[in-house]
Design a protein around this motif. Structure first.
Motif, mmCIF file in Angstrom:
data_model
loop_
_atom_site.group_PDB
_atom_site.id
_atom_site.type_symbol
_atom_site.label_atom_id
_atom_site.label_comp_id
_atom_site.label_asym_id
_atom_site.label_seq_id
_atom_site.Cartn_x
_atom_site.Cartn_y
_atom_site.Cartn_z
ATOM 1 N N GLY A 131 61.003 -25.471 -31.201
ATOM 2 C CA GLY A 131 59.826 -26.302 -31.331
ATOM 3 C C GLY A 131 59.128 -26.442 -29.991
ATOM 4 N N ALA A 132 57.972 -27.075 -30.003
ATOM 5 C CA ALA A 132 57.193 -27.238 -28.789
ATOM 6 C C ALA A 132 57.895 -28.214 -27.854
ATOM 7 C CB ALA A 132 55.803 -27.759 -29.143
ATOM 8 N N GLY A 133 57.740 -27.938 -26.555
ATOM 9 C CA GLY A 133 58.311 -28.826 -25.557
ATOM 10 C C GLY A 133 57.314 -29.884 -25.156
ATOM 11 N N VAL A 134 57.587 -30.536 -24.037
ATOM 12 C CA VAL A 134 56.683 -31.534 -23.482
ATOM 13 C C VAL A 134 55.503 -30.807 -22.832
ATOM 14 C CG1 VAL A 134 56.450 -33.415 -21.828
ATOM 15 C CG2 VAL A 134 58.620 -33.094 -23.064
ATOM 16 N N SER A 135 54.302 -31.240 -23.168
ATOM 17 C CA SER A 135 53.139 -30.613 -22.547
ATOM 18 C C SER A 135 52.371 -31.660 -21.749
ATOM 19 C CB SER A 135 52.237 -29.948 -23.584
ATOM 20 O OG SER A 135 51.747 -30.895 -24.499
ATOM 21 N N GLN A 136 51.731 -31.197 -20.680
ATOM 22 C CA GLN A 136 50.956 -32.081 -19.831
ATOM 23 C C GLN A 136 49.617 -31.435 -19.521
ATOM 24 O OE1 GLN A 136 54.732 -33.121 -17.082
ATOM 25 N NE2 GLN A 136 52.918 -34.357 -16.581
ATOM 26 N N SER A 137 48.603 -32.275 -19.388
ATOM 27 C CA SER A 137 47.286 -31.763 -19.030
ATOM 28 C C SER A 137 46.543 -32.786 -18.182
ATOM 29 C CB SER A 137 46.484 -31.438 -20.304
ATOM 30 O OG SER A 137 46.299 -32.611 -21.081
ATOM 31 N N PRO A 138 45.694 -32.321 -17.255
ATOM 32 C CA PRO A 138 45.561 -30.913 -16.866
ATOM 33 C C PRO A 138 46.779 -30.455 -16.061
ATOM 34 C CG PRO A 138 44.310 -32.296 -15.368
ATOM 35 C CD PRO A 138 44.870 -33.222 -16.419
ATOM 36 N N ARG A 139 46.935 -29.177 -15.860
ATOM 37 C CA ARG A 139 48.031 -28.693 -15.019
ATOM 38 C C ARG A 139 47.717 -28.894 -13.547
ATOM 39 N NH1 ARG A 139 51.675 -25.077 -16.373
ATOM 40 N NH2 ARG A 139 52.523 -25.865 -14.403
ATOM 41 N N TYR A 140 46.436 -28.810 -13.198
ATOM 42 C CA TYR A 140 46.002 -29.017 -11.813
ATOM 43 C C TYR A 140 44.780 -29.917 -11.832
ATOM 44 C CZ TYR A 140 48.901 -24.882 -11.202
ATOM 45 O OH TYR A 140 49.941 -23.999 -11.219
ATOM 46 N N LYS A 141 44.743 -30.817 -10.841
ATOM 47 C CA LYS A 141 43.597 -31.726 -10.742
ATOM 48 C C LYS A 141 43.296 -31.944 -9.271
ATOM 49 C CE LYS A 141 40.558 -34.812 -12.021
ATOM 50 N NZ LYS A 141 39.324 -34.412 -12.784
ATOM 51 N N VAL A 142 42.054 -31.710 -8.912
ATOM 52 C CA VAL A 142 41.610 -32.015 -7.556
ATOM 53 C C VAL A 142 40.650 -33.179 -7.659
ATOM 54 C CG1 VAL A 142 40.421 -31.173 -5.511
ATOM 55 C CG2 VAL A 142 41.872 -29.617 -6.832
ATOM 56 N N ALA A 143 40.915 -34.223 -6.905
ATOM 57 C CA ALA A 143 40.067 -35.405 -6.949
ATOM 58 C C ALA A 143 39.646 -35.768 -5.529
ATOM 59 C CB ALA A 143 40.819 -36.574 -7.581
ATOM 60 N N LYS A 144 38.440 -36.272 -5.425
ATOM 61 C CA LYS A 144 38.005 -36.774 -4.116
ATOM 62 C C LYS A 144 38.549 -38.191 -3.966
ATOM 63 C CE LYS A 144 34.070 -33.902 -3.385
ATOM 64 N NZ LYS A 144 32.705 -33.658 -3.249
ATOM 65 N N ARG A 145 38.859 -38.532 -2.755
ATOM 66 C CA ARG A 145 39.402 -39.857 -2.474
ATOM 67 C C ARG A 145 38.458 -40.920 -3.049
ATOM 68 N NH1 ARG A 145 40.636 -40.851 3.647
ATOM 69 N NH2 ARG A 145 38.378 -40.855 3.674
ATOM 70 N N GLY A 146 39.064 -41.845 -3.781
ATOM 71 C CA GLY A 146 38.274 -42.906 -4.383
ATOM 72 C C GLY A 146 37.970 -42.689 -5.854
ATOM 73 N N GLN A 147 38.162 -41.462 -6.342
ATOM 74 C CA GLN A 147 37.916 -41.184 -7.755
ATOM 75 C C GLN A 147 39.077 -41.682 -8.603
ATOM 76 O OE1 GLN A 147 37.283 -36.910 -8.023
ATOM 77 N NE2 GLN A 147 35.065 -37.190 -8.237
ATOM 78 N N ASP A 148 38.798 -41.925 -9.879
ATOM 79 C CA ASP A 148 39.838 -42.266 -10.849
ATOM 80 C C ASP A 148 40.268 -40.990 -11.569
ATOM 81 O OD1 ASP A 148 38.243 -45.371 -11.956
ATOM 82 O OD2 ASP A 148 39.194 -44.827 -10.062
ATOM 83 N N VAL A 149 41.563 -40.893 -11.888
ATOM 84 C CA VAL A 149 42.055 -39.742 -12.641
ATOM 85 C C VAL A 149 42.915 -40.226 -13.806
ATOM 86 C CG1 VAL A 149 42.023 -38.177 -10.655
ATOM 87 C CG2 VAL A 149 44.126 -39.426 -11.226
ATOM 88 N N ALA A 150 42.991 -39.384 -14.836
ATOM 89 C CA ALA A 150 43.827 -39.679 -16.002
ATOM 90 C C ALA A 150 44.649 -38.441 -16.317
ATOM 91 C CB ALA A 150 42.979 -40.072 -17.204
ATOM 92 N N LEU A 151 45.947 -38.611 -16.391
ATOM 93 C CA LEU A 151 46.873 -37.508 -16.640
ATOM 94 C C LEU A 151 47.527 -37.748 -18.005
ATOM 95 C CD1 LEU A 151 48.583 -37.459 -13.115
ATOM 96 C CD2 LEU A 151 46.405 -36.455 -13.809
ATOM 97 N N ARG A 152 47.571 -36.690 -18.800
ATOM 98 C CA ARG A 152 48.044 -36.834 -20.173
ATOM 99 C C ARG A 152 49.403 -36.187 -20.358
ATOM 100 N NH1 ARG A 152 45.462 -36.670 -25.721
ATOM 101 N NH2 ARG A 152 46.936 -35.523 -27.041
ATOM 102 N N CYS A 153 50.213 -36.810 -21.209
ATOM 103 C CA CYS A 153 51.530 -36.267 -21.545
ATOM 104 C C CYS A 153 51.711 -36.282 -23.057
ATOM 105 C CB CYS A 153 52.632 -37.088 -20.901
ATOM 106 S SG CYS A 153 54.308 -36.650 -21.458
ATOM 107 N N ASP A 154 52.051 -35.122 -23.638
ATOM 108 C CA ASP A 154 52.410 -35.023 -25.050
ATOM 109 C C ASP A 154 53.911 -34.791 -25.143
ATOM 110 O OD1 ASP A 154 49.384 -34.046 -25.186
ATOM 111 O OD2 ASP A 154 50.027 -34.634 -27.199
ATOM 112 N N PRO A 155 54.681 -35.788 -25.528
ATOM 113 C CA PRO A 155 56.137 -35.608 -25.571
ATOM 114 C C PRO A 155 56.543 -34.761 -26.774
ATOM 115 C CG PRO A 155 55.553 -37.727 -26.487
ATOM 116 C CD PRO A 155 54.271 -37.111 -25.991
#
Lengths: 114, 113
Positions: free
Chosen positions: A1-25
């Motif tokens: 079956g499918a494993g744990v997936s995460q997105s995005p795999r890479y994220k570049v953010a400028k200092r001060g920006q907000d980011v959101a990282l996703r996890c599908d267990p």
């Protein structure tokens, strides 16, 4: 079956920006964990969910870090006002049940803050 | 609080054996062992619960001495695929599961042909 997936795999953010990282267990897994891994170091615990309940958030480094798992499956780790020291790989893991069981890790999201 | 692993790094020839140690200053409920290759997710190897048990599968086994708060991972007849960084993850506590793993400092293992 499918494993744990995460997105995005890479994220570049400028200092001060907000980011959101996703996890599908893995489907049906009750427990979900977030870890932060700096280069050359072991994973560091951030937070733990059992279903939708966040039972331990003792590892979150500051109040800029926030995690949620509203329906007990997908989880999002949000980092507000990113700083350079937030640059790391963020790993998500899931486990079949609560208690001491093997954790299955996703591939991680590499966050670079410039 | 972070467990200390030794050695920090080890180079082996195929077929040689290795032992990786994990030592904690805190009482442990369980020890988990993972292997991580560069740029990949950690892969689960085994869990040991307090009670001084030993476990093993294939040519990889481990022991857990709760009184000494130590665990050791034994790799016998090493294969090229064993290369990677090994981490112990410790669950601290006396009474039961906390679900919070504190990972060790890591041991880099390189197996050469």
């Amino acid at each position: 079956g499918a494993g744990v997936s995460q997105s995005p795999r890479y994220k570049v953010a400028k200092r001060g920006q907000d980011v959101a990282l996703r996890c599908d267990p893995i489907s049906g897994h009750v427990s979900l964990f977030w870890y932060q891994q700096a280069l050359g170091q072991g994973p560091e615990f951030l937070t733990y969910f059992q279903n939708e309940a966040q039972l331990d958030k003792s590892g979150l480094p500051s109040d800029r870090f926030f995690a949620e798992r509203p329906e007990g499956s997908v989880s999002t780790l949000k980092i507000q006002r990113t700083q350079q020291e937030d640059s790391a790989v963020y790993l998500c893991a899931s486990s079949q049940r609560e208690g001491t069981y093997e954790q299955y890790f996703g591939p991680g999201t590499r966050l670079t803050v410039t | 609080q972070q467990p200390v692993q030794s050695p920090q790094a080890v180079i082996l020839r195929e077929g040689e054996d290795a032992v990786i140690n994990c030592s904690s200053s805190k009482a442990l409920y369980s020890v988990h062992w993972y292997r991580q290759k560069h740029g990949e997710a950690p892969i689960f190897l085994m869990i040991l619960l307090k009670g001084g048990e030993q476990k093993g599968h294939d040519k990889i086994s481990a022991s857990f001495n709760e009184k000494k708060q130590q665990s050791s991972l034994y790799l016998t007849a090493s294969q090229l695929s064993y290369s990677g960084t090994y981490f112990c993850g410790t669950e601290i506590g006396y009474g039961g599961a906390t679900n919070k793993l504190i990972f060790g400092t890591g041991t880099l293992l390189a197996v050469q042909p």
